[in-house]
Scaffold this motif. Structure first.
Motif, PDB file in Angstrom:
ATOM      1  N   ILE B 121       0.837  -1.209   0.000  1.00 23.29           N
ATOM      2  CA  ILE B 121       0.000   0.000   0.000  1.00 23.29           C
ATOM      3  C   ILE B 121       0.870   1.255   0.000  1.00 23.29           C
ATOM      4  O   ILE B 121       0.579   2.236  -0.693  1.00 23.29           O
ATOM      5  N   LYS B 122       1.972   1.188   0.749  1.00 20.82           N
ATOM      6  CA  LYS B 122       2.883   2.332   0.803  1.00 20.82           C
ATOM      7  C   LYS B 122       3.426   2.647  -0.595  1.00 20.82           C
ATOM      8  O   LYS B 122       3.438   3.799  -1.029  1.00 20.82           O
ATOM      9  N   ASN B 125       0.625   4.090  -2.852  1.00 24.03           N
ATOM     10  CA  ASN B 125       0.286   5.468  -2.481  1.00 24.03           C
ATOM     11  C   ASN B 125       1.353   6.454  -2.934  1.00 24.03           C
ATOM     12  O   ASN B 125       1.036   7.545  -3.407  1.00 24.03           O
ATOM     13  N   ALA B 128       1.015   6.840  -6.642  1.00 26.81           N
ATOM     14  CA  ALA B 128      -0.238   7.533  -6.966  1.00 26.81           C
ATOM     15  C   ALA B 128      -0.102   9.030  -6.715  1.00 26.81           C
ATOM     16  O   ALA B 128      -0.573   9.855  -7.494  1.00 26.81           O
ATOM     17  N   GLN B 129       0.562   9.362  -5.626  1.00 27.78           N
ATOM     18  CA  GLN B 129       0.724  10.763  -5.266  1.00 27.78           C
ATOM     19  C   GLN B 129       1.515  11.503  -6.346  1.00 27.78           C
ATOM     20  O   GLN B 129       1.148  12.593  -6.774  1.00 27.78           O
ATOM     21  N   LYS B 135      -6.933   8.896  -4.273  1.00 27.52           N
ATOM     22  CA  LYS B 135      -7.049   7.580  -3.634  1.00 27.52           C
ATOM     23  C   LYS B 135      -8.350   6.868  -3.969  1.00 27.52           C
ATOM     24  O   LYS B 135      -8.386   5.648  -4.051  1.00 27.52           O
ATOM     25  N   LEU B 138      -8.277   4.430  -6.757  1.00 27.96           N
ATOM     26  CA  LEU B 138      -7.678   3.125  -6.466  1.00 27.96           C
ATOM     27  C   LEU B 138      -8.683   2.169  -5.839  1.00 27.96           C
ATOM     28  O   LEU B 138      -8.477   0.968  -5.805  1.00 27.96           O
ATOM     29  N   LYS B 139      -9.764   2.736  -5.321  1.00 26.23           N
ATOM     30  CA  LYS B 139     -10.759   1.880  -4.657  1.00 26.23           C
ATOM     31  C   LYS B 139     -11.753   1.306  -5.648  1.00 26.23           C
ATOM     32  O   LYS B 139     -12.524   0.419  -5.320  1.00 26.23           O
TER      33      LYS B 139
END
Lengths: 442, 250
Positions: B121-122, B125, B128-129, B135, B138-139
């Motif tokens: 996840i790190k 993220n 993605a940032q 976010k 991503l869901k």
């Protein structure tokens, strides 16, 4: 009745012999059982020339008829229940039915939620319980041979009543298991009466060993009062040795919300029938299913959706994944009576064929007598999408895993539509059936 | 690192690639430009391993290995990454489930341990940032309901996570507005490294202002007809493909 057929196959004769041998010991009114059995005597086992059984020729598929299973010892029942995994991750009030008999010592009968009453069918039949008047709430189901046999042979089951306005938060879980050393048959009947404005979630699971030849015939009848809400989730996890017949009837009042989902993963032969009648206005009913088949399995889902009252909405979504030389059958009939104006009915059956030997028979039927309705049906059948597979594989996901992702998402649509998205445990319990099947496939 | 020799490819009996030769060295960014129908997308699919193309002749050598015998997933594990011109929507497959399956499958094939969920996840993220991917995207199910620009950024996100050796960008600029183009290009530039090569397929020179190529190749009639430095892209922008089309017709 020029073409009345007589019992004329060894299997039919064996069923008649079993009935003669056991009928005096079965609870309740003997005359009712005789009448039901006469229906079978008249018609025999259904075969391919009977339209409604065209794709599931029982006369050809059932080569033996097992005798009714006797009740198990508590220890044997508990051992079988212990081995049954379905819905174990979902908090529920459990009611155990082993080899066709309620096992009180393995059931949470003392923990029934407020406003819920339960009796065993055998007690209710013996005592002539008033609720039994609700049996056969959908009369046309009575003509069905699987139902007629169930009415003749039914040994036990539950009679549940949810009192008006009761919101039952904890699901009720009917756990059916079958076990034994030699071939057995079972016949259970359950009746669920949900009064006005009540709401309840019912879980129903079936489990048995692959190696055991067994012929379960299960029927659940639901009578749903006005403004009530019922959600029903069923996992048919009978083993590959099963020749399972099951019937669900749902008689729906006005302003009802009713949902049923059936997941089929293991049985050798299964026919699941749903009779849903919209008897009151402004009711929504959904029937969904996810079926996964391999080897020589045969799974038939047959629906009889009957719109009698106006302003109702029915939704049917069925997903079937077929591998090996297995056969899937979907027959969905929606009838809309002249009075059922403003009916909104949508039925969809999709199958994905995973091998050259896989077969799917789709037969949607609409019978509409009202002139102001919105009804649609569709059926699709095809292989997995090559472009999607390539996309996943181009990211490094090996073919079996990529296929599994696509099949799970295909089947999962029926689950996602049926389950409240906040109910993670239930969602997981249902999707895990598909994951287990997919893991065994690759 | 990547060497394509005399590649001849047909689809349903139609010849698309016609003896194509191309070499892309370690750390190089090679741009392929060419008119519609010259076979650019076919080249990208054939390198990635799409099944329906029939390779009649030639070879594709990545780090000394002929990839033509490999499944698409094996090529990906060997370091090939194709950023699709039209990324596919996969309803019912959650984006995070997909990313994790892809990342772990590649790690597994390289004999590396699977990532733990927090570690995974790190990484997602962080990537993605950088690509300004919200976010909640991503869901969702993979690419379902994404805009054209979001889909392209998701492709670059996957590229960043999978850390491939050889990246093919198939018209990554198509359908992107100028801001999205800049973000995508920055994502690509951040991945530039001496160990990683890129094949950038585009119609327009504009993308090459952001992703500056080391070499430019003109494709027409299923082969490379001219190669040069980045100034070749400017020349094409000014003169169009008319010369090459005429050459092809002749």
């Amino acid at each position: 009745m020029a073409d009345v057929e007589r019992i004329n196959t060894p299997v039919e004769a064996a069923i008649a012999e079993h009935f003669a041998g056991v009928k005096a010991t079965l609870p309740g009114d003997a005359g009712t059982r005789e009448t039901a059995f006469a229906r079978f005597t008249e018609a025999g086992l259904p075969h391919r020339r009977v339209e409604e059984w065209k794709y599931t020729d029982l006369r050809n598929l059932m080569r033996e008829a097992a005798a009714l299973a006797p009740a198990l010892s508590d220890d044997a029942a508990k051992a079988a229940l212990e081995a049954s995994p379905w819905f174990s991750g979902v908090d529920a009030v459990r009611i155990a039915i082993a080899n066709g008999h309620v096992v009180a010592s393995a059931s949470d009968l003392a923990d029934l939620p407020e406003g819920v009453t339960l009796e065993t069918l055998s007690q209710a039949l013996a005592a002539g319980h008033a609720d039994l008047a609700h049996l056969g709430a959908i009369p046309e189901a009575g003509d069905n041979i699987a139902v007629a046999l169930n009415s003749a042979f039914m040994t036990d089951g539950v009679v549940i009543r949810v009192k008006a306005g009761t919101k039952v938060t904890m699901p009720l879980h009917l756990r059916f298991v079958i076990t034994g050393d030699s071939a057995v048959a079972t016949a259970t009947r359950s009746l669920i009466v949900v009064e006005k404005g009540a709401s309840v979630t019912l879980l129903e699971s079936h489990d048995s060993a692959d190696a055991l030849a067994h012929q379960p015939n299960n029927m659940v009848e639901m009578v749903v009062g006005d403004e009530a809400q019922v959600a029903h989730f069923r996992i048919d996890g009978h083993g590959t040795g099963a020749q399972a017949l099951s019937t669900l009837t749902a008689h729906l009042g006005a302003h009802v919300a009713f949902d049923t989902l059936n997941i089929v993963a293991r049985p050798g032969l299964v026919r699941h029938q749903v009779y849903m009648t919209f008897a009151g206005e402004h009711t929504k009913g959904a029937v969904r299913g996810a079926t996964m088949l391999t080897g020589k399995q045969h799974a038939d889902t047959t629906l009889f959706v009957n719109h009698v009252a106006p302003h109702c909405e029915s939704r049917e979504l069925f997903k079937t994944a077929i591998d090996g030389n297995a056969t899937g059958v979907f027959q969905g009939r929606i009838a809309v009576a002249r009075e059922a104006q403003k009916t909104d009915g949508q039925m969809m059956s999709s199958a994905v064929l995973l091998s050259d030997g896989a077969t799917m028979n789709n037969k949607p039927e609409l019978e509409i007598f009202a002139d102001d309705v919105l009804c649609a049906h569709g059926a699709t059948c095809g292989a997995l999408d090559d472009d999607l597979l390539f996309y996943l594989m181009a990211r490094g996901i090996p073919r079996p895993e990529a296929e599994a992702l696509l099949i799970e998402s295909f089947l999962g649509e029926a689950v996602e539509e049926a389950v409240d998205e906040t109910d993670e445990d239930l969602r997981e319990a249902l999707l895990s059936v598909a994951r287990t099947w997919l893991a065994a496939r690759s | 690192m990547l060497e394509i020799k005399n590649l001849v490819v047909e689809i349903e009996g139609t010849r698309i690639l016609n003896g194509l030769d191309l070499t892309v060295n370690n750390g190089e960014i090679a741009a392929i430009m060419g008119p519609n129908g010259s076979g650019k997308s076919t080249l990208s699919y054939v390198v990635a391993g799409k099944e329906e193309y029939e390779v009649l002749d030639g070879e594709i050598i990545l780090d000394g290995q002929n990839v033509l015998e490999m499944e698409p997933s094996e090529r990906a594990a060997a370091g090939v990454f194709l950023a699709f011109q039209y990324p596919l929507e996969i309803p019912g497959v959650a984006t995070m489930t997909f990313l994790k399956a892809a990342l772990n499958a590649q790690r597994k094939s390289r004999g590396e341990a699977e990532l733990t969920t927090p570690d995974f996840i790190k990484r997602v993220n962080a990537a993605a940032q950088q690509l300004e991917i919200p976010k909640d995207m991503l869901k969702r199910a993979l690419n379902v309901g994404f805009s054209g620009g979001e889909k392209k950024r998701m492709e670059i996100l996957q590229m960043a996570l999978l850390e491939p050796r050889f990246c093919i960008l198939d018209e990554t600029d198509s359908g992107l507005d100028i801001d999205a183009l800049r973000i995508a290009a920055e994502g690509v530039n951040a991945l530039r490294s001496p160990d990683r090569s890129f094949l950038v397929i585009t119609h327009y020179q504009r993308l090459l202002n952001y992703i500056v190529p080391d070499s430019v190749h003109v494709m027409a009639g299923g082969k490379i007809v001219k190669s040069g430095g980045k100034e070749l892209a400017l020349e094409l922008e000014a003169n169009g493909y008319a010369d090459y089309k005429a050459q092809e017709a002749a």
